[in-house]
Design an enzyme around this catalytic site. Structure first.
Site, mmCIF file in Angstrom:
data_model
loop_
_atom_site.group_PDB
_atom_site.id
_atom_site.type_symbol
_atom_site.label_atom_id
_atom_site.label_comp_id
_atom_site.label_asym_id
_atom_site.label_seq_id
_atom_site.Cartn_x
_atom_site.Cartn_y
_atom_site.Cartn_z
ATOM 1 N N GLY A 11 0.180 6.400 -5.644
ATOM 2 C CA GLY A 11 1.570 6.006 -5.504
ATOM 3 C C GLY A 11 2.166 6.428 -4.179
ATOM 4 N N SER A 12 3.431 6.802 -4.216
ATOM 5 C CA SER A 12 4.201 7.012 -2.987
ATOM 6 C C SER A 12 3.726 8.165 -2.121
ATOM 7 C CB SER A 12 5.680 7.231 -3.339
ATOM 8 O OG SER A 12 6.224 6.073 -3.934
ATOM 9 N N VAL A 13 2.911 9.076 -2.660
ATOM 10 C CA VAL A 13 2.499 10.215 -1.842
ATOM 11 C C VAL A 13 1.572 9.809 -0.695
ATOM 12 C CG1 VAL A 13 2.800 11.978 -3.617
ATOM 13 C CG2 VAL A 13 0.628 10.758 -3.457
#
Length: 570
Positions: free
Chosen positions: A303-305
């Site tokens: 995801g966003s990491v």
């Protein structure tokens, strides 16, 4: 006259009266005399001419070559604190055929062994036709001596070693365990089995007919102890990381969690905590799920990491001016019939703003501007999609699709962390490139003697720019504000990922909460990844669940490592 008559009778009985009887008598006597003569000749031969035969047969029944157990090597943390040590123990065994039938002696033996008499008798009956059975393995020397002092026939002792883990559940998945024969079964105990095990020695001994030691005759080969293993792990940081992770999993009623802390300057793994865990010193009722080192063997969509990594890849092309602004209105867009959304309409965002707001729309629009498959190529150079090469049992490579006939939606998904899978360790290693001016350091579970060269993946100016952007992500007014560490500047990124289902697609209200942080920004010392698996309740975002764990662990770690504060006003 009567005397002569008795003498005559006796004479007739001693010697056959018929010719046939006399012949039979002569033959039998000849056979007996011949047999006795051969036997006497053989006795003389064995005692005078062939004495080595009898000596060999006697030795075969009394001389033995016994193994000498080798001391398994110790596993310690980077400061020499023991994480796995071997202690001497005694194993009692018996020849069932020599054990007494007396009920009193059997009862005394059972009590000394801590067993029920009926159970012991049943085991002895099962092994009645054999010459060996274990009575009890890996006893303390004191307990074993109490049994031997009973002097019960048929009971013998064998020296062994038992593995003990002082840290218990705190580092169980990383260290691993050995079995009853002191052979590595999990973790580093298995990975370094040949190095830790050592080599058995041998000695020639004299034993009596009951197998009891009479005298040690010769040392044939000395036992060679196993090598000691010094880990990069800092037990102080490991305990703290485990404590905070366990508390967070309990607080959010989560399925589990992972925390990996790496030295930003060397790539050494300073802490690696897993939940759930188990006590390697007491494996009764062990849940197999606790054996898994989720930090290394489990993979998931990040995801966003990974957005800062994708941003670095796009900046590396030189096609994105630092002043680039992206219009993310109206907060959603359709690509290949798939709808991509942000939490809300953020309007126009700068590159730093895209990371701060974690805009999927912004990342997608930037990725679709590029024709070059720079994002997957950079991911691969950062170690994603390939095994870390630690030799750890079951280490995962993750997945990174090859850029062949990709659709626009797949291209965009990679930029905001979907369509690939990574492990927590891979993420931490990838972020060492951001912390080291573009130089990625391979992860190391062992303490290093010198700083590795690493691989330059990103230009220093690009890495520094992304680090500054991540610094703006963690602030008092941002969603990652709970990751702040008093006195220190923090560069970080949150992530909240929907969990996939076994049949495909995504599960409802099932998430992974993540945070990746680098601290301090002015002179990066540690890179930390936190993942909480399926937190339940209203709080499931990475900024609310994983970021506070990072804050507590990183803050304590910096103080323990004596890193001076560098707090700057934002």
């Amino acid at each position: 006259m009567s005397t002569g008559s008795r003498s005559g009778v006796t004479s007739r009985r001693a010697r056959p009266a018929t010719p046939m009887g006399r012949a039979r008598y002569v033959v039998m006597m000849a056979l007996v005399v011949g047999g006795l003569t051969l036997l006497a000749g053989r006795i003389v031969d064995l005692h005078v001419f062939d004495r080595s035969f009898l000596q060999g047969q006697g030795d075969a029944r009394t001389l033995r070559v016994d193994p000498i157990p080798a001391h398994r090597g110790m596993i310690t943390d980077r400061h020499g604190e023991p994480l796995a040590i071997s202690t001497p123990v005694m194993t009692l065994w018996a020849n069932p055929q020599d054990l007494p039938q007396d009920d009193i002696q059997r009862l005394m033996l059972a009590r000394a062994l801590g067993q029920e008499l009926e159970a012991l008798n049943a085991r002895i009956a099962r092994y009645a036709e054999r010459e060996f059975m274990y009575l009890r393995r890996r006893m303390t020397p004191k307990a074993a001596r109490e049994v031997l002092d009973l002097r019960i026939p048929g009971v013998h002792v064998q020296e062994e070693y038992k593995r003990y883990y002082p840290a218990g559940e705190v580092s169980a998945q990383l260290i691993g365990v050995t079995n009853v024969d002191d052979q590595g079964q999990e973790g580093l105990e298995l990975a370094y089995q040949s190095y830790l095990a050592g080599t058995l020695g041998q000695r020639r001994v004299l034993k009596d007919r009951r197998g009891r030691l009479v005298r040690e005759l010769a040392l044939l080969r000395e036992a060679q102890p196993g090598g000691d293993l010094t880990l990069a792990l800092d037990q102080r940081l490991q305990f703290m990381a485990y404590r905070e992770l366990k508390a967070a999993v309990a607080e959010h009623d989560a399925d589990g969690g992972v925390l990996v802390m790496m030295d930003a300057r060397t790539g050494e793994v300073l802490a690696m905590a897993n939940q759930p865990s188990y006590n390697p010193n007491d494996r009764a009722g062990l849940d197999p799920a606790g054996l898994r080192n989720r930090a290394i063997v489990d993979v998931y969509e990040p995801g966003s990491v990974v957005k800062p990594l994708a941003m670095a890849a796009m900046l590396e092309t030189g096609e994105l001016p630092l002043g680039t602004v992206v219009d993310t209105s109206p907060g959603w867009m359709v690509i290949d019939r798939f709808t991509i959304k942000d939490i809300r309409n953020y309007g126009e965002l700068s590159l730093a703003g895209i990371l701060e707001k974690s805009s999927n729309i912004g990342m997608s629009k930037l990725a679709l501007r590029l024709d070059d498959p720079i994002i997957p190529a950079t991911y691969r150079e950062l170690g994603l999609g390939q095994a870390p090469g630690l030799g750890f049992p079951g280490e995962a490579a993750g997945s990174l699709p090859a850029p062949v006939r990709w659709s626009s939606s797949q291209w965009a998904a990679l930029s905001y962390g979907y369509g690939l899978s990574v492990s927590a360790l891979q993420l931490a290693s990838a972020y060492t490139a951001i912390a080291n001016q573009g130089r990625r350091l391979p992860p190391s579970l062992l303490k290093l003697d010198r700083v590795p060269a690493g691989d330059t993946v990103i230009r220093p100016a690009v890495a520094d720019r992304v680090l500054e952007m991540m610094d703006q992500v963690v602030g008092p007014e941002t969603g990652a504000r709970r990751a702040e560490v008093p006195g220190y500047s923090v560069a970080g990124k949150t992530g909240t990922v929907r969990k996939t289902s076994a049949g495909g697609g995504y599960r409802e209200r099932a998430y992974r909460s993540l945070f990746v942080g680098i601290v301090p920004v002015s002179n990066p010392r540690i890179v930390t990844v936190v993942m909480i698996d399926r937190p339940r309740g209203d709080d499931y975002y990475g900024g609310a669940v994983a970021a506070p764990v990072f804050s507590r662990v990183a803050g304590n770690a910096l103080r323990l490592l004596d890193v001076p504060p560098d707090r700057r006003e934002k």
